[in-house]
Design a protein around this motif. Structure first.
Motif, mmCIF file in Angstrom:
data_model
loop_
_atom_site.group_PDB
_atom_site.id
_atom_site.type_symbol
_atom_site.label_atom_id
_atom_site.label_comp_id
_atom_site.label_asym_id
_atom_site.label_seq_id
_atom_site.Cartn_x
_atom_site.Cartn_y
_atom_site.Cartn_z
ATOM 1 N N ASP A 106 40.605 -7.490 23.581
ATOM 2 C CA ASP A 106 40.035 -6.778 24.446
ATOM 3 C C ASP A 106 38.729 -6.376 23.752
ATOM 4 O O ASP A 106 37.399 -6.414 24.268
ATOM 5 C CB ASP A 106 40.788 -5.580 24.799
ATOM 6 N N ILE A 107 38.676 -5.840 22.281
ATOM 7 C CA ILE A 107 37.603 -5.479 21.755
ATOM 8 C C ILE A 107 36.583 -6.751 21.267
ATOM 9 O O ILE A 107 35.394 -6.475 21.577
ATOM 10 C CB ILE A 107 37.990 -4.681 20.452
ATOM 11 N N GLY A 108 37.321 -7.851 20.944
ATOM 12 C CA GLY A 108 36.736 -9.010 20.627
ATOM 13 C C GLY A 108 35.760 -9.496 22.000
ATOM 14 O O GLY A 108 34.688 -10.001 21.765
ATOM 15 N N ARG A 109 36.365 -9.394 23.176
ATOM 16 C CA ARG A 109 35.728 -9.800 24.325
ATOM 17 C C ARG A 109 34.324 -8.800 24.684
ATOM 18 O O ARG A 109 33.319 -8.964 24.982
ATOM 19 C CB ARG A 109 36.560 -9.810 25.647
ATOM 20 N N GLU A 110 34.847 -7.475 24.239
ATOM 21 C CA GLU A 110 33.489 -6.394 24.585
ATOM 22 C C GLU A 110 32.427 -6.529 23.572
ATOM 23 O O GLU A 110 31.285 -6.656 24.103
ATOM 24 C CB GLU A 110 34.178 -5.060 24.132
ATOM 25 N N VAL A 111 32.624 -7.027 22.312
ATOM 26 C CA VAL A 111 31.523 -7.190 21.370
ATOM 27 C C VAL A 111 31.235 -8.449 21.388
ATOM 28 O O VAL A 111 30.129 -8.941 20.492
ATOM 29 C CB VAL A 111 32.059 -6.625 20.085
ATOM 30 N N ASN A 112 31.721 -9.508 21.910
ATOM 31 C CA ASN A 112 31.399 -11.104 22.024
ATOM 32 C C ASN A 112 31.825 -11.610 20.731
ATOM 33 O O ASN A 112 30.708 -12.358 20.198
ATOM 34 C CB ASN A 112 30.135 -11.108 22.681
ATOM 35 N N SER A 113 32.636 -11.388 19.935
ATOM 36 C CA SER A 113 32.897 -12.222 18.758
ATOM 37 C C SER A 113 34.117 -13.173 19.093
ATOM 38 O O SER A 113 35.050 -12.927 19.526
ATOM 39 C CB SER A 113 33.657 -10.955 17.826
ATOM 40 N N ARG A 114 33.323 -14.180 18.810
ATOM 41 C CA ARG A 114 34.221 -15.548 19.244
ATOM 42 C C ARG A 114 35.329 -15.926 18.127
ATOM 43 O O ARG A 114 36.591 -16.356 18.547
ATOM 44 C CB ARG A 114 33.287 -16.947 19.040
ATOM 45 N N LEU A 115 35.169 -15.375 16.963
ATOM 46 C CA LEU A 115 36.302 -15.495 15.920
ATOM 47 C C LEU A 115 37.530 -14.462 16.363
ATOM 48 O O LEU A 115 38.558 -15.015 16.199
ATOM 49 C CB LEU A 115 35.743 -15.282 14.457
ATOM 50 N N LEU A 116 37.030 -13.193 16.447
ATOM 51 C CA LEU A 116 38.098 -12.235 16.948
ATOM 52 C C LEU A 116 38.805 -12.874 18.025
ATOM 53 O O LEU A 116 40.168 -12.730 18.338
ATOM 54 C CB LEU A 116 37.564 -10.666 17.126
ATOM 55 N N ILE A 117 38.197 -13.307 19.168
ATOM 56 C CA ILE A 117 38.768 -13.646 20.287
ATOM 57 C C ILE A 117 39.785 -15.012 19.942
ATOM 58 O O ILE A 117 40.818 -15.178 20.581
ATOM 59 C CB ILE A 117 37.670 -14.076 21.426
ATOM 60 N N HIS A 118 39.077 -15.837 19.254
ATOM 61 C CA HIS A 118 40.075 -16.938 19.025
ATOM 62 C C HIS A 118 41.449 -16.568 18.076
ATOM 63 O O HIS A 118 42.390 -16.960 18.376
ATOM 64 C CB HIS A 118 39.390 -17.797 17.996
ATOM 65 N N ASP A 119 41.259 -15.912 17.105
ATOM 66 C CA ASP A 119 42.548 -15.521 16.230
ATOM 67 C C ASP A 119 43.465 -14.783 16.985
ATOM 68 O O ASP A 119 44.516 -14.731 17.018
ATOM 69 C CB ASP A 119 41.837 -14.864 14.987
ATOM 70 N N ALA A 120 43.014 -13.759 17.923
ATOM 71 C CA ALA A 120 43.831 -12.797 18.764
ATOM 72 C C ALA A 120 44.539 -13.675 19.605
ATOM 73 O O ALA A 120 45.851 -13.628 19.881
ATOM 74 C CB ALA A 120 43.106 -11.947 19.513
ATOM 75 N N LEU A 121 44.030 -14.652 20.349
ATOM 76 C CA LEU A 121 44.550 -15.549 21.196
ATOM 77 C C LEU A 121 45.527 -16.435 20.603
ATOM 78 O O LEU A 121 46.734 -16.708 20.872
ATOM 79 C CB LEU A 121 43.371 -16.536 22.052
ATOM 80 N N ARG A 122 45.326 -16.889 19.264
ATOM 81 C CA ARG A 122 46.400 -17.606 18.456
ATOM 82 C C ARG A 122 47.474 -16.649 18.332
ATOM 83 O O ARG A 122 48.599 -17.272 18.543
ATOM 84 C CB ARG A 122 45.786 -17.903 17.060
ATOM 85 N N VAL A 123 47.358 -15.422 17.838
ATOM 86 C CA VAL A 123 48.608 -14.575 17.634
ATOM 87 C C VAL A 123 49.402 -14.387 19.086
ATOM 88 O O VAL A 123 50.776 -14.754 18.931
ATOM 89 C CB VAL A 123 48.164 -13.095 17.124
ATOM 90 N N LEU A 124 48.695 -14.100 20.251
ATOM 91 C CA LEU A 124 49.329 -13.912 21.415
ATOM 92 C C LEU A 124 50.076 -15.194 21.785
ATOM 93 O O LEU A 124 51.010 -15.303 22.459
ATOM 94 C CB LEU A 124 47.952 -13.415 22.378
ATOM 95 N N SER A 125 49.496 -16.401 21.582
ATOM 96 C CA SER A 125 50.192 -17.583 22.067
ATOM 97 C C SER A 125 51.272 -17.777 21.308
ATOM 98 O O SER A 125 52.445 -18.133 21.927
ATOM 99 C CB SER A 125 49.210 -18.803 22.045
ATOM 100 N N LYS A 126 51.431 -17.510 20.219
ATOM 101 C CA LYS A 126 52.731 -17.418 19.350
ATOM 102 C C LYS A 126 53.758 -16.577 19.776
ATOM 103 O O LYS A 126 54.810 -17.038 19.823
ATOM 104 C CB LYS A 126 52.436 -17.077 17.676
#
Length: 657
Positions: free
Chosen positions: A294-314
């Motif tokens: 959520d914070i990654g989307r707020e600050v528009n950090s692609r790397l944060l969004i990508h890595d958070a999605l990887r954890v959630l998909s696992k």
């Protein structure tokens, strides 16, 4: 049986995506620690935002207050909006010079150099840092001299010149101790710890960061303490010492400002969630990763969004939520492409910077030698008036010196040639690596496509409609990855000049029909119809079949990508004198004249999101343009925003006798 196959498929997709985006330890500090972060609305970015700030600055009557305002806003906006910070910093440099305010003049150089670095313009950044270093020495401003050394060291970390970084940190450390500036001293220790970490001198890195932490505890710099704990956590995380890593991340969370440094806070949460995943505690990992996302989307950090999605998909895969896992993996694919292109661009910029610095250093050496030679000539002319004996003696000395100088110059030239050859070999190795990566990924992608087709044959027997949608989503994702790989391989080969043009008799109608087939499923999902029209009886053209198939595939992919739901894509083959005209027309978003000019020229074509938020690589249209030109033709574009796009080109017909 089907449930088992789906688990295998999700596992393969997660492996393929996971290889594209590796977790990085991002630099979290710059010249000085600042407890304020400017939150400027997105409407005031770039030149428009700079104009707003500059207009406000013009309303300040006192020039000194105006200068301090520009410097303050430059610093506050350097992370969130570096383009805006750059414009404000350049104006501050100009104003400080006119006011002869030496301290703020040097300070503006440092802040503007940081903006250049964040924008990836390393050449201008290093120029400003060295100029600021020179000015701080000239006007005896030791504090800014120390920060200039830190800035130079920090830039060298970005381009992986770790030895040079350490060389600049030593004088920064001496200055900080001499003037008793504890904040500078703590920042220098922290930067040194980062360098030692990259050099795998882990124990020394821990010691250096702990020095920075103790100083910040002494000075009460709480946000700075959070950064130190974060880097210590990263070191232990990379050593797989997860209990120590978790302990340091917990301490960092207790110190970090959740509102003023959201990026750092989200990064720590993500690391904690990854530790929970290692311990298979997915229940605790999920909320931390979701908060980081959520914070990654707020600050528009692609790397944060990508890595958070990887954890959630696992987590989703472990808990049997396959539809959710697929959706997260598809979204992660989009960010992985962007991160890959960004990392590649940064690597190219770093190599260009290194080459430019080598050229500049060589040019400076040559200029110095030329100046020395000119000085010698002047001295010789002067001594000619003294007498023959002095003249002969001077000739002997000057000849010897010239011989030594020429020998050194030859050695420099040999070194330059050697460095040029090394750079050439590096580029060759890079291109070879590019090709190997592409070929190694091609096999798994084709296996995935075959597995999806096998599952789709059985999808009518599945009771859950969501599983059918899942197959369609996976099919589109794999098709997108397949297209990207094919374009990547063609692009890499074209950069090496290894693509051979082999024209021959080609049935353009058959080739077009074959190229449409893989995209029907994607078009059906978006409820788009593809209409192939032709009244030609003879459809044999003289063309390179592989090149033209690549052109058709990319043009059709773009047409689907930018078409709206219930749209129609019309592909027509018509005879134009002795040529066959291939035409593809859609009723989608359309493009402006600026983008058309980029397509028709040799400029880099930026990637644009489609109507379904699809993201491309920007390589495809460039390949289309080059391949059509190889056939002695040109690609034509007719479009305007909101009215669709029409691409067409001509190929020579082969007339039957």
């Amino acid at each position: 049986m089907n449930r088992f196959l789906i688990s295998i498929l999700l596992f393969w997709v997660s492996l393929g995506v996971e290889g594209q985006g590796q977790t990085q330890v991002l630099p979290l500090e710059s010249v000085q620690w600042d407890e304020e972060t400017a939150n400027i609305p997105s409407a005031t970015t770039g030149i428009e935002g700079a104009n707003i700030f500059l207009k406000h600055a013009e309303q300040i009557a006192d020039p000194q207050e105006k200068l301090e305002y520009l410097i303050e806003q430059c610093w506050k906006n350097r992370n969130s909006q570096p383009e805006l910070a750059l414009q404000l910093g350049l104006k501050a440099i100009e104003l400080a010079d006119s006011l002869r305010d030496h301290y703020n003049h040097v300070k503006a150089h440092s802040f503007t150099g940081v903006a250049y670095r964040l924008l990836g313009d390393y050449n201008n950044a290093i120029e400003l840092f060295f100029r600021g270093l020179h000015l701080s020495r000239k006007y005896n401003i030791p504090q800014q001299e120390g920060y200039a050394y830190n800035n130079i060291a920090n830039l060298y970390i970005y381009i992986e010149f770790y030895t040079q970084a350490l060389e600049n940190l030593q004088p920064a450390m001496e200055i900080a101790r001499e003037i008793g500036d504890k904040e500078m001293l703590s920042y220098t220790f922290l930067t040194m710890g980062r360098v030692l970490m990259h050099l795998d001198r882990i124990d020394e890195a821990i010691e250096s960061i702990n020095h920075a932490l103790e100083i910040r505890k002494e000075t009460g710099n709480v946000p700075g303490q959070a950064v130190c704990y974060k880097y210590l956590g990263d070191i232990y995380f990379n050593r797989n010492d997860f209990p120590l890593a978790s302990n340091n991340y917990t301490l960092a969370l207790a110190k970090v400002s959740k509102l003023q440094d959201k990026h750092l806070y989200a990064n720590i949460l993500l690391k904690q969630s990854q530790i929970y995943c290692q311990a298979e505690n997915f229940f605790s990992a999920a909320p931390l990763a979701k908060q980081s996302l959520d914070i990654g989307r707020e600050v528009n950090s692609r790397l944060l969004i990508h890595d958070a999605l990887r954890v959630l998909s696992k987590v989703d895969i472990q808990q049997g939520r396959y539809v959710s896992a697929t959706q997260r993996l598809n979204e992660m694919n989009l960010y992985a492409d962007t991160l890959f292109n960004q990392q590649l661009s940064e690597k190219v910029l770093s190599m260009e910077f290194q080459l430019e610095r080598q050229k500049q250093e060589a040019a400076i050496d040559i200029l110095k030698k030329d100046k020395e030679i000119q000085d010698l000539k002047f001295s010789r002319q002067r001594y000619l008036n003294i007498g023959l004996i002095v003249f002969v003696l001077f000739l002997t000395v000057s000849g010897s010196i010239l011989l030594i100088l020429m020998r050194k110059l030859n050695e420099k030239n040999k070194l330059l040639l050697s460095q040029k050859e090394e750079l050439k070999q590096t580029n060759t190795a890079k291109d070879r690596m590019f090709m190997v990566i592409g070929h190694d990924l091609r096999g798994p992608v084709w296996n995935l496509r075959a597995l999806i087709e096998l599952l789709k044959e059985e999808q009518d027997t599945l009771p859950n409609p969501d599983m059918q949608e899942n197959f369609s989503a996976l099919s589109r994702a794999v098709q997108s990855v397949s297209d990207l790989l094919e374009n990547l391989l063609y692009w890499a080969r074209s950069q090496d000049g290894k693509i051979t043009f082999k024209p021959g008799p080609t049935d353009i109608k058959h080739l077009t029909t074959k190229s449409i087939e893989p995209y029907k499923a994607w078009a059906e999902v978006k409820n788009i119809s593809i209409d192939l029209q032709t009244d030609m009886k003879a459809t044999m053209v003289n063309a390179d079949e592989n090149m033209i198939q690549t052109v058709i595939r990319n043009l059709l992919s773009n047409a689907i990508k930018f078409s709206f739901t219930k749209g129609v894509i019309t592909i027509s083959l018509t005879e134009q004198e002795n040529h066959c005209r291939f035409s593809i027309k859609d009723m989608g978003m359309g493009i402006g004249q600026d983008q058309i000019d980029q397509i028709l020229s040799n400029e880099t074509i930026p990637s644009t999101k489609g109507t379904g938020n699809e993201i491309g690589s920007g390589i495809g249209l460039g390949l289309c343009r080059d391949f059509v030109i190889r056939h002695g033709s040109e690609i034509h574009v007719e479009s305007s925003p909101g009215k669709g796009t029409h691409f067409f080109f001509d190929l020579p017909l082969i007339k039957r006798p």
